[in-house]
Write an enzyme that holds these catalytic residues in place. Structure first.
Site, short mmCIF file in Angstrom:
data_model
loop_
_atom_site.label_atom_id
_atom_site.label_comp_id
_atom_site.label_asym_id
_atom_site.label_seq_id
_atom_site.Cartn_x
_atom_site.Cartn_y
_atom_site.Cartn_z
N TYR A 1 -68.98 -113.17 16.41
CA TYR A 1 -67.91 -112.50 17.15
C TYR A 1 -67.94 -112.90 18.62
CZ TYR A 1 -64.81 -108.62 18.46
OH TYR A 1 -63.77 -107.85 18.94
N SER B 1 -61.53 -109.58 23.58
CA SER B 1 -62.54 -108.51 23.50
C SER B 1 -63.38 -108.58 24.74
CB SER B 1 -63.43 -108.70 22.27
OG SER B 1 -64.55 -107.82 22.31
#
Length: 259
Positions: free
Chosen positions: A154, A141
């Site tokens: 995250y 990501s």
């Protein structure tokens, strides 16, 4: 390393980027597909669509990934490209103490976003190194390069996943092993639908199909870092050039989001 003629393994293949990777691998002529996800219609449908071998299981089970690789290779032959794609945004919050999610949520994020990459690498690398060729595509990501406001679990685990990818590339590049870190921002998947933080949408939302194609383009080009959203590289340069200024600008951005 070309996709054509290779056996490709993809985790998290039941939806989102994983589903798109399966279709793209088939379109590019993969010799065989091994698809994995939690049991459910998503995995079953994409396996039927692509003619893939579907092996359902939970990546948090330390015994599952070695069995997945062993069963897949017994059926289809040596894995040439392994895609560690499964991920979770568990613990994403909007307000309050950012580290507030309990240990069980941190453990979930760690198991899925990091340890599943470790376990898949551990399972496939010995064979790849013995053959002198192989490639790992790690879906990470832009949060692993930057940081997603409101998403400590995250962001922290994606930073760790990127560090792992770098370590493998450095340690085994001369063994014939390629590594590609796929780092998009907003992607039109079920995960994004669960995230209300507009920072992930600020630079546009790409389709899973676009991201999958760019990921495999990176594999075939021998490229380590793939950033589908072009602005990510500029943000990286800004962060590296003035870390304190970048933190302050992100603090201000987060404050504006709360109003």
């Amino acid at each position: 390393m070309k996709i054509a003629g290779e056996v490709v393994l993809i985790t998290g293949a039941g939806g989102g980027i994983g589903r798109a990777l399966a279709r793209e691998a088939r379109r590019r002529g993969a010799a065989g597909l091994i698809l994995s996800d939690l049991p459910g219609p998503g995995l079953e449908s994409i396996a039927a669509e692509t003619g893939a071998l579907a092996i359902a299981g939970d990546l948090r089970d330390p015994d599952f990934i070695p069995a997945l690789v062993q069963q897949g290779e017994a059926a289809l032959g040596p894995i040439g490209i392994a895609c560690a794609n499964a991920g979770t945004a568990a613990g994403w919050i909007e307000k309050g103490i950012i580290t507030a999610p309990g240990d069980e949520i941190w453990a979930l994020a760690w198991e899925v976003n990091v340890l599943s990459h470790v376990r898949l690498s551990r399972a496939v690398l010995p064979g790849m190194i013995a053959r002198g060729r192989g490639h790992l595509l790690q879906t990470i990501s832009a949060a692993g390069l930057l940081t997603a406001p409101g998403a400590a679990t995250y962001s922290a685990t994606k930073h760790a996943a990127l560090g792992l990818a770098e370590s493998i590339a450095i340690a085994h590049g001369k063994d014939g092993i390629g590594v590609t870190a796929l780092c998009p921002q907003g992607v039109d998947t079920a995960m994004l639908a669960d995230v209300k933080d507009e920072a992930t949408r600020a630079d546009g939302v790409m389709s899973a199909e676009e991201v999958a194609a760019l990921g495999f383009d990176g594999v075939e080009a021998g490229q380590f870092l793939v950033t589908p959203h072009e602005r990510v590289r500029r943000y990286m340069m800004k962060k590296a050039g003035d870390y304190e200024g970048w933190i302050i600008s992100m603090q201000e951005y987060k404050a504006r989001m709360r109003r």
